[in-house]
Design a protein around this motif. Sequence first.
Motif, PDB file in Angstrom:
ATOM      1  N   ALA A   2       0.837  -1.203   0.000  1.00 32.13           N
ATOM      2  CA  ALA A   2       0.000   0.000   0.000  1.00 32.13           C
ATOM      3  C   ALA A   2       0.871   1.252   0.000  1.00 32.13           C
ATOM      4  O   ALA A   2       0.577   2.228  -0.696  1.00 32.13           O
ATOM      5  N   GLY A   3       1.955   1.221   0.771  1.00 33.77           N
ATOM      6  CA  GLY A   3       2.837   2.381   0.817  1.00 33.77           C
ATOM      7  C   GLY A   3       3.515   2.641  -0.511  1.00 33.77           C
ATOM      8  O   GLY A   3       3.636   3.787  -0.958  1.00 33.77           O
ATOM      9  N   LEU A   4       3.969   1.581  -1.187  1.00 37.90           N
ATOM     10  CA  LEU A   4       4.579   1.747  -2.513  1.00 37.90           C
ATOM     11  C   LEU A   4       3.551   2.224  -3.535  1.00 37.90           C
ATOM     12  O   LEU A   4       3.854   3.046  -4.400  1.00 37.90           O
ATOM     13  N   ALA A   5       2.317   1.695  -3.425  1.00 37.37           N
ATOM     14  CA  ALA A   5       1.272   2.135  -4.342  1.00 37.37           C
ATOM     15  C   ALA A   5       1.016   3.625  -4.193  1.00 37.37           C
ATOM     16  O   ALA A   5       0.893   4.357  -5.185  1.00 37.37           O
ATOM     17  N   ARG A   6       0.959   4.098  -2.946  1.00 38.72           N
ATOM     18  CA  ARG A   6       0.721   5.529  -2.733  1.00 38.72           C
ATOM     19  C   ARG A   6       1.929   6.346  -3.207  1.00 38.72           C
ATOM     20  O   ARG A   6       1.770   7.423  -3.791  1.00 38.72           O
ATOM     21  N   ALA A   7       3.144   5.854  -2.967  1.00 38.84           N
ATOM     22  CA  ALA A   7       4.343   6.586  -3.391  1.00 38.84           C
ATOM     23  C   ALA A   7       4.366   6.761  -4.907  1.00 38.84           C
ATOM     24  O   ALA A   7       4.648   7.855  -5.421  1.00 38.84           O
ATOM     25  N   LEU A   8       4.064   5.697  -5.642  1.00 41.23           N
ATOM     26  CA  LEU A   8       4.081   5.785  -7.101  1.00 41.23           C
ATOM     27  C   LEU A   8       2.898   6.595  -7.620  1.00 41.23           C
ATOM     28  O   LEU A   8       3.016   7.296  -8.631  1.00 41.23           O
ATOM     29  N   HIS A   9       1.765   6.504  -6.943  1.00 42.92           N
ATOM     30  CA  HIS A   9       0.614   7.331  -7.312  1.00 42.92           C
ATOM     31  C   HIS A   9       0.944   8.812  -7.139  1.00 42.92           C
ATOM     32  O   HIS A   9       0.575   9.647  -7.986  1.00 42.92           O
ATOM     33  N   ARG A  10       1.658   9.148  -6.079  1.00 45.95           N
ATOM     34  CA  ARG A  10       2.049  10.535  -5.844  1.00 45.95           C
ATOM     35  C   ARG A  10       3.033  11.023  -6.905  1.00 45.95           C
ATOM     36  O   ARG A  10       3.153  12.236  -7.122  1.00 45.95           O
ATOM     37  N   ARG A  11       3.707  10.103  -7.573  1.00 46.22           N
ATOM     38  CA  ARG A  11       4.602  10.473  -8.677  1.00 46.22           C
ATOM     39  C   ARG A  11       3.850  10.670  -9.985  1.00 46.22           C
ATOM     40  O   ARG A  11       4.458  11.003 -11.004  1.00 46.22           O
ATOM     41  N   GLY A  12       2.553  10.419  -9.964  1.00 42.27           N
ATOM     42  CA  GLY A  12       1.746  10.613 -11.161  1.00 42.27           C
ATOM     43  C   GLY A  12       1.566   9.379 -12.014  1.00 42.27           C
ATOM     44  O   GLY A  12       1.044   9.470 -13.127  1.00 42.27           O
ATOM     45  N   LEU A  13       1.979   8.212 -11.519  1.00 41.99           N
ATOM     46  CA  LEU A  13       1.842   6.978 -12.282  1.00 41.99           C
ATOM     47  C   LEU A  13       0.472   6.346 -12.053  1.00 41.99           C
ATOM     48  O   LEU A  13      -0.108   6.469 -10.968  1.00 41.99           O
ATOM     49  N   ALA A 427       1.976   9.311   4.768  1.00 33.63           N
ATOM     50  CA  ALA A 427       3.174   9.260   5.613  1.00 33.63           C
ATOM     51  C   ALA A 427       3.981   7.995   5.334  1.00 33.63           C
ATOM     52  O   ALA A 427       5.224   8.021   5.323  1.00 33.63           O
ATOM     53  N   LEU A 428       3.289   6.882   5.100  1.00 32.61           N
ATOM     54  CA  LEU A 428       3.983   5.632   4.775  1.00 32.61           C
ATOM     55  C   LEU A 428       4.714   5.745   3.440  1.00 32.61           C
ATOM     56  O   LEU A 428       5.842   5.268   3.290  1.00 32.61           O
ATOM     57  N   ALA A 429       4.090   6.405   2.478  1.00 32.74           N
ATOM     58  CA  ALA A 429       4.741   6.608   1.177  1.00 32.74           C
ATOM     59  C   ALA A 429       6.028   7.413   1.326  1.00 32.74           C
ATOM     60  O   ALA A 429       7.064   7.066   0.741  1.00 32.74           O
ATOM     61  N   VAL A 430       5.979   8.485   2.094  1.00 37.61           N
ATOM     62  CA  VAL A 430       7.168   9.306   2.337  1.00 37.61           C
ATOM     63  C   VAL A 430       8.246   8.475   3.022  1.00 37.61           C
ATOM     64  O   VAL A 430       9.444   8.559   2.689  1.00 37.61           O
ATOM     65  N   HIS A 431       7.832   7.662   3.997  1.00 34.55           N
ATOM     66  CA  HIS A 431       8.763   6.807   4.739  1.00 34.55           C
ATOM     67  C   HIS A 431       9.472   5.836   3.795  1.00 34.55           C
ATOM     68  O   HIS A 431      10.705   5.676   3.859  1.00 34.55           O
ATOM     69  N   LEU A 432       8.720   5.197   2.920  1.00 34.67           N
ATOM     70  CA  LEU A 432       9.323   4.221   2.006  1.00 34.67           C
ATOM     71  C   LEU A 432      10.217   4.895   0.970  1.00 34.67           C
ATOM     72  O   LEU A 432      11.272   4.362   0.611  1.00 34.67           O
ATOM     73  N   GLU A 433       9.802   6.045   0.476  1.00 29.77           N
ATOM     74  CA  GLU A 433      10.644   6.785  -0.478  1.00 29.77           C
ATOM     75  C   GLU A 433      11.998   7.127   0.147  1.00 29.77           C
ATOM     76  O   GLU A 433      13.018   7.176  -0.548  1.00 29.77           O
ATOM     77  N   ALA A 434      12.009   7.353   1.461  1.00 28.29           N
ATOM     78  CA  ALA A 434      13.248   7.735   2.137  1.00 28.29           C
ATOM     79  C   ALA A 434      14.176   6.547   2.356  1.00 28.29           C
ATOM     80  O   ALA A 434      15.389   6.734   2.536  1.00 28.29           O
ATOM     81  N   HIS A 435      13.630   5.316   2.344  1.00 27.17           N
ATOM     82  CA  HIS A 435      14.443   4.167   2.738  1.00 27.17           C
ATOM     83  C   HIS A 435      14.530   3.074   1.677  1.00 27.17           C
ATOM     84  O   HIS A 435      15.302   2.124   1.846  1.00 27.17           O
ATOM     85  N   ILE A 436      13.759   3.185   0.608  1.00 28.08           N
ATOM     86  CA  ILE A 436      13.847   2.232  -0.509  1.00 28.08           C
ATOM     87  C   ILE A 436      14.258   2.999  -1.758  1.00 28.08           C
ATOM     88  O   ILE A 436      13.794   4.114  -1.992  1.00 28.08           O
ATOM     89  N   ASP A 437      15.111   2.398  -2.559  1.00 28.76           N
ATOM     90  CA  ASP A 437      15.516   3.020  -3.815  1.00 28.76           C
ATOM     91  C   ASP A 437      14.411   2.775  -4.847  1.00 28.76           C
ATOM     92  O   ASP A 437      14.485   1.842  -5.669  1.00 28.76           O
ATOM     93  N   VAL A 438      13.375   3.594  -4.779  1.00 32.31           N
ATOM     94  CA  VAL A 438      12.212   3.405  -5.646  1.00 32.31           C
ATOM     95  C   VAL A 438      12.587   3.590  -7.114  1.00 32.31           C
ATOM     96  O   VAL A 438      12.061   2.906  -7.994  1.00 32.31           O
ATOM     97  N   ASP A 439      13.510   4.494  -7.395  1.00 35.12           N
ATOM     98  CA  ASP A 439      13.941   4.694  -8.783  1.00 35.12           C
ATOM     99  C   ASP A 439      14.525   3.410  -9.359  1.00 35.12           C
ATOM    100  O   ASP A 439      14.263   3.047 -10.514  1.00 35.12           O
ATOM    101  N   ARG A 440      15.332   2.711  -8.562  1.00 37.37           N
ATOM    102  CA  ARG A 440      15.918   1.453  -9.042  1.00 37.37           C
ATOM    103  C   ARG A 440      14.837   0.383  -9.200  1.00 37.37           C
ATOM    104  O   ARG A 440      14.914  -0.446 -10.130  1.00 37.37           O
ATOM    105  N   LEU A 441      13.834   0.378  -8.340  1.00 31.45           N
ATOM    106  CA  LEU A 441      12.733  -0.561  -8.512  1.00 31.45           C
ATOM    107  C   LEU A 441      12.041  -0.330  -9.861  1.00 31.45           C
ATOM    108  O   LEU A 441      11.692  -1.282 -10.561  1.00 31.45           O
ATOM    109  N   LEU A 442      11.858   0.935 -10.203  1.00 28.90           N
ATOM    110  CA  LEU A 442      11.197   1.244 -11.463  1.00 28.90           C
ATOM    111  C   LEU A 442      12.039   0.813 -12.668  1.00 28.90           C
ATOM    112  O   LEU A 442      11.496   0.425 -13.703  1.00 28.90           O
ATOM    113  N   THR A 443      13.358   0.856 -12.519  1.00 30.06           N
ATOM    114  CA  THR A 443      14.211   0.472 -13.659  1.00 30.06           C
ATOM    115  C   THR A 443      14.156  -1.025 -13.922  1.00 30.06           C
ATOM    116  O   THR A 443      14.415  -1.455 -15.074  1.00 30.06           O
ATOM    117  N   ILE A 444      13.839  -1.849 -12.904  1.00 31.01           N
ATOM    118  CA  ILE A 444      13.791  -3.294 -13.138  1.00 31.01           C
ATOM    119  C   ILE A 444      12.401  -3.745 -13.583  1.00 31.01           C
ATOM    120  O   ILE A 444      12.233  -4.891 -14.025  1.00 31.01           O
TER     121      ILE A 444
END
Length: 446
Positions: A2-13, A427-444
Amino acid sequence: MAGLARALHRRGLAVRPFKPQNMSNNAAVTADGGEIGRAQALQARAAGVAPSVHMNPVLLKPQSEVGAQLVVQGRVRRNADARAYQTIKRALLPVVLDSFATIGRDADIVLVEGAGSASEINLRPNDIANMGFARAADVPVVIIGDIDRGGVIASVVGTWAVLEPGDAALVRGYVINRMRGDATLFNDGLTAITRHTGWPSFGLVPHFAPAALLPAEDAADLTPSAGRRGAGLRVAVPLLPHIANFDDLDPLAAEPDVALARVPRGHPLPLCDVVILPGSKATRADLAVLREEGWDIDLRAHHRRGGAILGICGGLQMLGRTIDDPTGVEGAPGCSEGLGLLDVTTCLTGQKVLAITGVGGYEMHVGRTEGADWHDGHAVSSCGRVRGTYRHGLFNDDAARRDWLACLGASPSDASHEARIDATLDALAVHLEAHIDVDRLLTIAR
């Protein structure tokens, strides 16, 4: 997820959650009249889209220690014990892939959640939930290790060790979740995992305590509690074995003036103002357990003292005079004597009711209830202190919750339950963005 879904949604995806197979009695009703796991409905909310039956095409709803109701693309198909289900799983893979393709058509990215563990090689031949699905759909995999459980190095390295080469080739890396304390103390642990597996780390996620405010995935997340000290309204909830949709109680638990006690087996119901009997996936079986625990005696004593009682869905059925299951919908056919605190009877026949009702509310039940205390979809005793409803999510409606609490003498807060959920997801999305390399996840992703 859920946190990753919100993080990517906040990026406009355009994000879609997907879980091929889930096992949970916490379910949600979709707009098209089906049901999926509650967790996937939360993930859809995080992604800013309406839940769909295709987000969780196979849902298992346990009705006994070894048996479950099988829901396929939102509709009940049959009951099956664990061994029988293993033999029919492979036939469900085309359905799972169809749902995956369906939600993918509207998505920039689909987040696929496994079930159990990728290392369950004993279940691998017919697997549709983990590496079996990943191979069939050809999707990259990230292993998630929960450090809070202990033994996470052995868990991740052990997964690498038991995966067959074709499965292991899909794994792109790992994430370690729920780290408590000084995160730098696990730097050598990350190095060790990567040295043994060759997998890179995508992040080490510190424990995020506010996640407890989000609806739980299933009863494994449900723990007994004594309730908040000093609160004005005391509410007791017996934890029956097949409790279902217990996130009904989350808005009450968050109220400052409510002490919500979740009572485990082996303990009496405490002195309180209100007893709530929640939903159940096996109502007659849970009613039998309620009597075995002596909770029926506690409940009657509570009623004699002038206490209030609320039954939700299965809890409503238990409060009536009888529950008749002539065709064995929930188990062996038969009829059980209810608690008799409501003048209603229930027959577990007919098509399953799945309907969205009001703000955050829905109905999800089998059975027809009728009797002198039954009025417009709700039951009220002649004394007015015993009530029952089929409506789940009753307390999600802030106005309805405040009115209910005020009638019982409590002081309701002005907080919005729905706003609290969205704030926690942000808040969970912000937390995960700070501690997971979301950009690298998107590249794979592919």
